[in-house]
Design a protein around this motif. Structure first.
Motif, PDB file in Angstrom:
ATOM      1  N   ILE A 129       8.797   3.042  -0.549  1.00  0.00           N
ATOM      2  CA  ILE A 129       9.913   2.607   0.285  1.00  0.00           C
ATOM      3  C   ILE A 129       9.370   2.392   1.687  1.00  0.00           C
ATOM      4  O   ILE A 129       8.705   3.277   2.245  1.00  0.00           O
ATOM      5  CB  ILE A 129      11.045   3.650   0.326  1.00  0.00           C
ATOM      6  CG1 ILE A 129      11.654   3.841  -1.065  1.00  0.00           C
ATOM      7  CG2 ILE A 129      12.127   3.230   1.329  1.00  0.00           C
ATOM      8  CD1 ILE A 129      12.620   5.009  -1.134  1.00  0.00           C
ATOM      9  N   VAL A 130       9.637   1.232   2.267  1.00  0.00           N
ATOM     10  CA  VAL A 130       9.203   0.921   3.625  1.00  0.00           C
ATOM     11  C   VAL A 130      10.440   0.849   4.512  1.00  0.00           C
ATOM     12  O   VAL A 130      11.372   0.094   4.222  1.00  0.00           O
ATOM     13  CB  VAL A 130       8.425  -0.408   3.684  1.00  0.00           C
ATOM     14  CG1 VAL A 130       8.053  -0.751   5.124  1.00  0.00           C
ATOM     15  CG2 VAL A 130       7.172  -0.335   2.814  1.00  0.00           C
ATOM     16  N   ILE A 131      10.439   1.622   5.587  1.00  0.00           N
ATOM     17  CA  ILE A 131      11.546   1.617   6.542  1.00  0.00           C
ATOM     18  C   ILE A 131      11.198   0.659   7.672  1.00  0.00           C
ATOM     19  O   ILE A 131      10.264   0.889   8.434  1.00  0.00           O
ATOM     20  CB  ILE A 131      11.789   3.028   7.118  1.00  0.00           C
ATOM     21  CG1 ILE A 131      11.994   4.052   6.004  1.00  0.00           C
ATOM     22  CG2 ILE A 131      12.973   3.016   8.073  1.00  0.00           C
ATOM     23  CD1 ILE A 131      12.003   5.499   6.506  1.00  0.00           C
ATOM     24  N   GLY A 132      11.941  -0.430   7.781  1.00  0.00           N
ATOM     25  CA  GLY A 132      11.709  -1.386   8.859  1.00  0.00           C
ATOM     26  C   GLY A 132      11.064  -2.662   8.362  1.00  0.00           C
ATOM     27  O   GLY A 132      10.136  -2.637   7.555  1.00  0.00           O
ATOM     28  N   GLY A 133      11.564  -3.807   8.875  1.00  0.00           N
ATOM     29  CA  GLY A 133      11.067  -5.097   8.425  1.00  0.00           C
ATOM     30  C   GLY A 133      10.373  -5.913   9.491  1.00  0.00           C
ATOM     31  O   GLY A 133      10.204  -7.120   9.338  1.00  0.00           O
ATOM     32  N   GLY A 134       9.954  -5.265  10.593  1.00  0.00           N
ATOM     33  CA  GLY A 134       9.179  -5.953  11.610  1.00  0.00           C
ATOM     34  C   GLY A 134       7.771  -6.246  11.117  1.00  0.00           C
ATOM     35  O   GLY A 134       7.484  -6.129   9.917  1.00  0.00           O
ATOM     36  N   PRO A 135       6.848  -6.628  12.003  1.00  0.00           N
ATOM     37  CA  PRO A 135       5.493  -6.969  11.554  1.00  0.00           C
ATOM     38  C   PRO A 135       4.802  -5.866  10.755  1.00  0.00           C
ATOM     39  O   PRO A 135       4.106  -6.161   9.774  1.00  0.00           O
ATOM     40  CB  PRO A 135       4.761  -7.253  12.872  1.00  0.00           C
ATOM     41  CG  PRO A 135       5.839  -7.773  13.772  1.00  0.00           C
ATOM     42  CD  PRO A 135       7.052  -6.956  13.434  1.00  0.00           C
ATOM     43  N   ALA A 136       4.986  -4.605  11.144  1.00  0.00           N
ATOM     44  CA  ALA A 136       4.364  -3.517  10.383  1.00  0.00           C
ATOM     45  C   ALA A 136       4.992  -3.405   9.002  1.00  0.00           C
ATOM     46  O   ALA A 136       4.298  -3.343   7.977  1.00  0.00           O
ATOM     47  CB  ALA A 136       4.486  -2.196  11.138  1.00  0.00           C
ATOM     48  N   GLY A 137       6.320  -3.367   8.939  1.00  0.00           N
ATOM     49  CA  GLY A 137       6.998  -3.221   7.660  1.00  0.00           C
ATOM     50  C   GLY A 137       6.757  -4.390   6.731  1.00  0.00           C
ATOM     51  O   GLY A 137       6.542  -4.211   5.521  1.00  0.00           O
ATOM     52  N   ALA A 138       6.795  -5.614   7.280  1.00  0.00           N
ATOM     53  CA  ALA A 138       6.554  -6.792   6.456  1.00  0.00           C
ATOM     54  C   ALA A 138       5.128  -6.807   5.924  1.00  0.00           C
ATOM     55  O   ALA A 138       4.876  -7.222   4.782  1.00  0.00           O
ATOM     56  CB  ALA A 138       6.836  -8.061   7.251  1.00  0.00           C
ATOM     57  N   THR A 139       4.175  -6.353   6.746  1.00  0.00           N
ATOM     58  CA  THR A 139       2.775  -6.308   6.305  1.00  0.00           C
ATOM     59  C   THR A 139       2.584  -5.294   5.188  1.00  0.00           C
ATOM     60  O   THR A 139       2.011  -5.606   4.135  1.00  0.00           O
ATOM     61  CB  THR A 139       1.855  -5.964   7.492  1.00  0.00           C
ATOM     62  OG1 THR A 139       1.933  -7.013   8.460  1.00  0.00           O
ATOM     63  CG2 THR A 139       0.415  -5.799   7.038  1.00  0.00           C
ATOM     64  N   ALA A 140       3.055  -4.061   5.399  1.00  0.00           N
ATOM     65  CA  ALA A 140       2.895  -3.024   4.370  1.00  0.00           C
ATOM     66  C   ALA A 140       3.607  -3.428   3.085  1.00  0.00           C
ATOM     67  O   ALA A 140       3.046  -3.308   1.986  1.00  0.00           O
ATOM     68  CB  ALA A 140       3.435  -1.700   4.892  1.00  0.00           C
ATOM     69  N   SER A 141       4.837  -3.926   3.201  1.00  0.00           N
ATOM     70  CA  SER A 141       5.604  -4.315   2.011  1.00  0.00           C
ATOM     71  C   SER A 141       4.939  -5.472   1.282  1.00  0.00           C
ATOM     72  O   SER A 141       4.803  -5.456   0.048  1.00  0.00           O
ATOM     73  CB  SER A 141       7.020  -4.726   2.418  1.00  0.00           C
ATOM     74  OG  SER A 141       7.713  -3.660   3.014  1.00  0.00           O
ATOM     75  N   GLY A 142       4.551  -6.493   2.058  1.00  0.00           N
ATOM     76  CA  GLY A 142       3.967  -7.666   1.442  1.00  0.00           C
ATOM     77  C   GLY A 142       2.671  -7.369   0.709  1.00  0.00           C
ATOM     78  O   GLY A 142       2.464  -7.821  -0.422  1.00  0.00           O
ATOM     79  N   LEU A 143       1.788  -6.608   1.355  1.00  0.00           N
ATOM     80  CA  LEU A 143       0.504  -6.311   0.718  1.00  0.00           C
ATOM     81  C   LEU A 143       0.684  -5.461  -0.536  1.00  0.00           C
ATOM     82  O   LEU A 143       0.094  -5.750  -1.590  1.00  0.00           O
ATOM     83  CB  LEU A 143      -0.424  -5.602   1.710  1.00  0.00           C
ATOM     84  CG  LEU A 143      -0.982  -6.470   2.835  1.00  0.00           C
ATOM     85  CD1 LEU A 143      -1.783  -5.623   3.822  1.00  0.00           C
ATOM     86  CD2 LEU A 143      -1.857  -7.593   2.280  1.00  0.00           C
TER      87      LEU A 143
END
Length: 413
Positions: free
Chosen positions: A8-22
């Motif tokens: 589960i990733v909290i937050g969809g900014g650059p950090a969240g989008a990067t972790a989620s996407g990868l």
């Protein structure tokens, strides 16, 4: 909704989008919870080349460039004892010769959408109420969506806190270490028209010393620009009921930015935010990692915020991908992640503190960069400066940790 997620990733900014996407790209089941509805406004429009390797990992370079951002080939500065403007170009040393000047609402939305395409489940307007612990281990989150009062509990093997300055994990652990010497405020506005540098330097951010603070000017491809002033909060408090007047006065007092704004028109209401630097004294706990502003916020002097977020999230994703296969190595992998992240942050903030003294010769800034990142003097001091401010001086990769005799190198599935 799936009953189970790996992450589960909290937050969809650059950090969240990067972790989620990868992690989604590598075959993990990922749920991202973003508090706002995208696109949403965010400060921080000037990027550095250190983001390019992460965009390549995400297969996102083409989608970012399709949004037609301004190419940023370097930096233009009025800083140091000599008032003459000076500049550096990234391609003097960097394998990635340019970055971008972007409207963050557009850039962040591109990354969030790309994360969806890579397979992450993304829920917007999802407010995380709290973390779920069993003993000392984080096992999930509780959240609500929109205006609903219904609270959903969702569990996963790992949680990643990319909640930005909400810094959920650090606040939960009372682990926020403020940098008292960098408690600044920023006021900024947007202008249309004016003058631009010629050639490749037309896309440069301009940074001008203006004691006790500094001014920035960031050009965009629609002919507008962002102009702001950063200074200790006491500078604005002395302005009385109209602290935005400080921004206009500092622009008027400037040498270069006032020249570049000649003939321009202000096209937006001024904005303000706190630029209070901090580092979380703990960036992980059993079952949870933090990245981006949730882990640390460093003074924006060198536009490193998005780079630190994406680079930290990429490293977190690699670590998590490895420990999901080898959960018995979690403690070691978490320690490696945190130590490499902290060492990288300390190099950046140490240099920011040194650079804040505007009375030095330019060569002194170069030599300080060399002392921090290249004590063996493999490069010229100027090249070390460019490496440092470009974000391409690397965070020690967790990939180097050995798991069963092989490097922790994620493979797309």
């Amino acid at each position: 909704m799936q009953d189970a997620y790996d992450v589960i990733v909290i937050g969809g900014g650059p950090a969240g989008a990067t972790a989620s996407g990868l992690l989604a790209k590598w075959g993990r089941r990922v749920l991202m919870l973003e508090r706002e509805k995208f696109p949403r406004y965010h400060i921080g429009e000037s990027l550095v080349p250190g983001i390019i390797p992460v965009l390549q990992e995400l297969d996102a370079v083409e989608v970012v460039e399709a949004s037609a951002p301004t190419k940023k080939w370097g930096l233009s500065l009025l800083w140091g004892e000599d008032p003459t403007p000076w500049a550096v170009d990234f391609d003097e040393v960097c394998p990635h010769p340019y970055a971008y000047e972007v409207k963050r609402a557009e850039f962040d939305n591109v990354l969030l959408t790309h994360s969806r395409r890579l397979g992450a489940t993304v829920i917007e307007e999802a407010s995380v109420r709290d973390l779920v612990f069993e003993g000392d281990r984080c096992v999930g989150v509780r959240y609500s969506v929109g205006r609903s009062e219904k609270v959903v509990e969702q569990r996963a093997a790992i949680v990643v806190d990319c909640s930005g300055q909400s810094k959920i994990l650090a606040r939960h652990q009372d682990a926020v270490d403020w940098h008292d010497d960098l408690k600044n405020l920023a006021f900024w506005s947007y202008f249309q028209g004016g003058i631009r540098y010629e050639g490749r330097q037309a896309g440069n951010i301009v940074v001008e010393n203006n004691p006790p603070g500094w001014l920035w000017m960031i050009p965009f491809n629609d002919g507008s620009c962002s102009v702001g002033f950063v200074a200790p909060q006491t500078e604005f408090a002395s302005a009385g009921p109209n602290p935005t007047d400080v921004l206009y006065q500092r622009i008027a007092d400037s040498k270069e930015i006032s020249r570049l704004l000649a003939g321009s028109v202000e096209v937006a209401a001024p904005r303000t935010t706190k630029d209070w630097s901090y580092t979380a004294s703990t960036m992980t706990a059993p079952g949870i990692f933090s990245a981006g502003d949730a882990a640390a916020f460093i003074d924006p002097l060198f536009s490193t915020g998005v780079m630190l977020a994406m680079k930290g999230a990429s490293t977190a994703a690699k670590t998590i991908h490895a420990l999901l296969d080898k959960p018995e190595r979690e403690e070691e992998l978490r320690a490696a992640y945190e130590s490499s992240y902290r060492a990288f942050l300390e190099s950046v903030i140490s240099f920011v503190r040194f650079f804040y003294d505007p009375s030095r010769k330019v060569v002194e800034y170069f030599e300080r960069a060399r002392a921090l990142v290249d004590p063996a003097e493999a490069l010229a001091a100027r090249e070390d400066f460019i490496q440092l401010v470009s974000g391409l001086y690397g965070m020690a990769p967790v990939m180097e940790i050995d798991v069963d005799g092989t490097a922790v190198e994620p493979v797309s599935v």
